[in-house]
Design a protein around this motif. Structure first.
Motif, PDB file in Angstrom:
ATOM      1  N   GLY A 123       0.786  -1.223   0.000  1.00 33.32           N
ATOM      2  CA  GLY A 123       0.000   0.000   0.000  1.00 33.32           C
ATOM      3  C   GLY A 123       0.816   1.270   0.000  1.00 33.32           C
ATOM      4  N   ASP A 124       2.139   1.163   0.256  1.00 31.12           N
ATOM      5  CA  ASP A 124       2.910   2.401   0.349  1.00 31.12           C
ATOM      6  C   ASP A 124       3.614   2.742  -0.950  1.00 31.12           C
ATOM      7  OD1 ASP A 124       5.413   0.882   2.547  1.00 31.12           O
ATOM      8  OD2 ASP A 124       4.001   0.028   1.146  1.00 31.12           O
ATOM      9  N   SER A 125       4.232   3.920  -0.932  1.00 31.70           N
ATOM     10  CA  SER A 125       4.833   4.435  -2.146  1.00 31.70           C
ATOM     11  C   SER A 125       5.959   3.499  -2.597  1.00 31.70           C
ATOM     12  CB  SER A 125       5.364   5.843  -1.881  1.00 31.70           C
ATOM     13  OG  SER A 125       6.676   5.826  -1.400  1.00 31.70           O
ATOM     14  N   PRO A 126       6.247   3.492  -3.916  1.00 30.82           N
ATOM     15  CA  PRO A 126       5.695   4.381  -4.938  1.00 30.82           C
ATOM     16  C   PRO A 126       4.541   3.776  -5.739  1.00 30.82           C
ATOM     17  CG  PRO A 126       7.554   3.220  -5.853  1.00 30.82           C
ATOM     18  CD  PRO A 126       7.360   2.691  -4.440  1.00 30.82           C
ATOM     19  N   TYR A 127       4.016   2.655  -5.275  1.00 34.31           N
ATOM     20  CA  TYR A 127       3.066   1.920  -6.105  1.00 34.31           C
ATOM     21  C   TYR A 127       1.758   2.637  -6.421  1.00 34.31           C
ATOM     22  CZ  TYR A 127       5.928  -2.268  -6.168  1.00 34.31           C
ATOM     23  OH  TYR A 127       6.931  -3.166  -6.387  1.00 34.31           O
ATOM     24  N   PRO A 128       1.049   3.210  -5.451  1.00 39.51           N
ATOM     25  CA  PRO A 128      -0.240   3.824  -5.814  1.00 39.51           C
ATOM     26  C   PRO A 128      -0.114   4.868  -6.905  1.00 39.51           C
ATOM     27  CG  PRO A 128      -0.075   3.593  -3.440  1.00 39.51           C
ATOM     28  CD  PRO A 128       1.279   3.259  -3.991  1.00 39.51           C
ATOM     29  N   ARG A 129       0.843   5.767  -6.757  1.00 37.08           N
ATOM     30  CA  ARG A 129       1.003   6.815  -7.767  1.00 37.08           C
ATOM     31  C   ARG A 129       1.417   6.229  -9.107  1.00 37.08           C
ATOM     32  NH1 ARG A 129       5.582   9.256  -8.525  1.00 37.08           N
ATOM     33  NH2 ARG A 129       6.287   8.864  -6.396  1.00 37.08           N
ATOM     34  N   ARG A 130       2.356   5.262  -9.087  1.00 43.03           N
ATOM     35  CA  ARG A 130       2.802   4.649 -10.333  1.00 43.03           C
ATOM     36  C   ARG A 130       1.657   3.945 -11.043  1.00 43.03           C
ATOM     37  NH1 ARG A 130       8.439   3.610 -11.094  1.00 43.03           N
ATOM     38  NH2 ARG A 130       7.784   2.509 -12.972  1.00 43.03           N
ATOM     39  N   LEU A 131       0.809   3.276 -10.279  1.00 42.84           N
ATOM     40  CA  LEU A 131      -0.307   2.554 -10.879  1.00 42.84           C
ATOM     41  C   LEU A 131      -1.354   3.487 -11.455  1.00 42.84           C
ATOM     42  CD1 LEU A 131      -0.458  -0.295  -8.289  1.00 42.84           C
ATOM     43  CD2 LEU A 131      -0.397  -0.662 -10.760  1.00 42.84           C
ATOM     44  N   LEU A 132      -1.624   4.579 -10.764  1.00 44.91           N
ATOM     45  CA  LEU A 132      -2.570   5.561 -11.292  1.00 44.91           C
ATOM     46  C   LEU A 132      -2.029   6.195 -12.569  1.00 44.91           C
ATOM     47  CD1 LEU A 132      -3.760   7.263  -7.989  1.00 44.91           C
ATOM     48  CD2 LEU A 132      -4.974   5.567  -9.356  1.00 44.91           C
ATOM     49  N   GLU A 133      -0.731   6.481 -12.576  1.00 50.54           N
ATOM     50  CA  GLU A 133      -0.109   7.030 -13.778  1.00 50.54           C
ATOM     51  C   GLU A 133      -0.168   6.025 -14.922  1.00 50.54           C
ATOM     52  OE1 GLU A 133       3.779   7.991 -12.414  1.00 50.54           O
ATOM     53  OE2 GLU A 133       3.182   9.893 -11.496  1.00 50.54           O
ATOM     54  N   ALA A 134      -0.094   4.735 -14.583  1.00 52.68           N
ATOM     55  CA  ALA A 134      -0.129   3.690 -15.607  1.00 52.68           C
ATOM     56  C   ALA A 134      -1.532   3.466 -16.157  1.00 52.68           C
ATOM     57  CB  ALA A 134       0.414   2.381 -15.029  1.00 52.68           C
ATOM     58  N   GLY A 135      -2.553   3.883 -15.394  1.00 54.59           N
ATOM     59  CA  GLY A 135      -3.916   3.741 -15.889  1.00 54.59           C
ATOM     60  C   GLY A 135      -4.876   2.981 -14.998  1.00 54.59           C
ATOM     61  N   ALA A 136      -4.439   2.536 -13.816  1.00 52.22           N
ATOM     62  CA  ALA A 136      -5.359   1.864 -12.902  1.00 52.22           C
ATOM     63  C   ALA A 136      -6.381   2.864 -12.366  1.00 52.22           C
ATOM     64  CB  ALA A 136      -4.597   1.233 -11.732  1.00 52.22           C
ATOM     65  N   VAL A 137      -7.589   2.396 -12.082  1.00 62.55           N
ATOM     66  CA  VAL A 137      -8.641   3.285 -11.578  1.00 62.55           C
ATOM     67  C   VAL A 137      -9.143   2.868 -10.197  1.00 62.55           C
ATOM     68  CG1 VAL A 137      -9.410   4.067 -13.841  1.00 62.55           C
ATOM     69  CG2 VAL A 137     -10.393   1.984 -12.863  1.00 62.55           C
ATOM     70  N   GLY A 138      -8.590   1.797  -9.657  1.00 58.42           N
ATOM     71  CA  GLY A 138      -8.971   1.367  -8.317  1.00 58.42           C
ATOM     72  C   GLY A 138      -7.790   0.753  -7.605  1.00 58.42           C
ATOM     73  N   TYR A 139      -7.712   0.954  -6.285  1.00 62.45           N
ATOM     74  CA  TYR A 139      -6.596   0.429  -5.509  1.00 62.45           C
ATOM     75  C   TYR A 139      -7.083   0.149  -4.092  1.00 62.45           C
ATOM     76  CZ  TYR A 139      -1.566  -0.047  -4.454  1.00 62.45           C
ATOM     77  OH  TYR A 139      -0.322  -0.521  -4.133  1.00 62.45           O
ATOM     78  N   VAL A 140      -7.131  -1.134  -3.709  1.00 63.99           N
ATOM     79  CA  VAL A 140      -7.565  -1.510  -2.365  1.00 63.99           C
ATOM     80  C   VAL A 140      -6.632  -2.589  -1.818  1.00 63.99           C
ATOM     81  CG1 VAL A 140     -10.000  -0.938  -2.710  1.00 63.99           C
ATOM     82  CG2 VAL A 140      -9.193  -3.227  -3.287  1.00 63.99           C
ATOM     83  N   PRO A 141      -6.438  -2.628  -0.505  1.00 60.80           N
ATOM     84  CA  PRO A 141      -5.587  -3.666   0.083  1.00 60.80           C
ATOM     85  C   PRO A 141      -6.333  -4.990   0.210  1.00 60.80           C
ATOM     86  CG  PRO A 141      -6.442  -2.219   1.784  1.00 60.80           C
ATOM     87  CD  PRO A 141      -6.901  -1.639   0.477  1.00 60.80           C
TER      88      PRO A 141
END
Length: 234
Positions: free
Chosen positions: A85-103
């Motif tokens: 859940g911690d950086s840098p994954y959420p931002r990288r995934l949103l930049e890549a095109g993901a629209v949802g992120y949950v643990p």
């Protein structure tokens, strides 16, 4: 009806997700895949409404699948469900095109809320992740040297920092040890370091690795931790 494919290299997690979704008539699980490459092929063939992806998978990571899906202009909307859940994954995934992120530890109702929201064309982020991104924005979003890494290099860097060796990475990621060595050299060059201990310390400094993992790597006792299946498989 909301069509969903499940992409995770742990059959138990896929079974848990399917068991949850099959209780609700608005969802239809139309396929499953056990690695990123197979999952991307499944997305291209079935064109589901939503793909639920793990982050760490063999052959292609969740980031790589997301990036390739965007380049292929697939209609499928991607939701990442992961222990990380911690950086840098959420931002990288949103930049890549993901629209949802949950643990993966989220309650069943939060998973359902995320999928409904994404199916309606909106974005869903778990509250802790949304707060993290908001704090980054307020603080000016200071960049990390890990931002220079490709999706595959980032995956390998984190696994190396956690104590995995080339043989383990080759087996887990289904790529050759020679390819692992090339990625490792690229990571070291981009981060301006020359050993795994320095990598672990740098990862800890930038919030990518916890202090316990960094200490284990420095002491030569680091090892890959099993993935959690809490909540999702309940």
């Amino acid at each position: 009806m909301i069509s969903v494919v499940l992409i995770d290299d742990h059959a138990l997690v896929r079974h848990g997700l399917r068991s949850i979704l099959e209780k609700y008539p608005e969802f239809s699980v139309v396929g499953e895949a056990g690695d990123g490459e197979e999952g991307l092929a499944l997305m291209r063939r079935l064109q589901p409404d939503i793909a639920v992806l793990d982050l760490h998978m063999p052959r292609l990571t969740g980031i790589e699948v997301t990036e390739r899906a965007r380049k292929l202009s697939l209609r499928t909307r991607i939701v990442i469900v992961t222990v990380a859940g911690d950086s840098p994954y959420p931002r990288r995934l949103l930049e890549a095109g993901a629209v949802g992120y949950v643990p993966k530890a989220c309650p069943e109702q939060e998973l359902l809320q995320a999928l409904h929201q994404v199916a309606d064309g909106r974005r869903y982020l778990a509250s802790a992740i949304a707060q993290q991104l908001a704090m980054e924005a307020v603080s000016g979003g200071s960049r990390s040297p890990f931002d220079a890494l490709s999706a595959r290099e980032l995956e390998i860097a984190i696994r190396l920092a956690q104590g995995d060796d080339a043989r383990t990475l080759s087996r887990v990621l289904s790529i050759s040890e020679k390819t692992i060595s090339t990625h490792k050299s690229n990571v070291f060059a981009k981060l301006d370091i020359d050993n795994v201990v320095a990598l672990a310390h740098l990862a800890q400094l930038h919030g990518i690795l916890d202090s316990g993992s960094a200490r284990e790597t420095a002491n030569g006792t680091g090892r890959k931790r099993p993935k959690s299946t809490r909540a999702i498989t309940s």
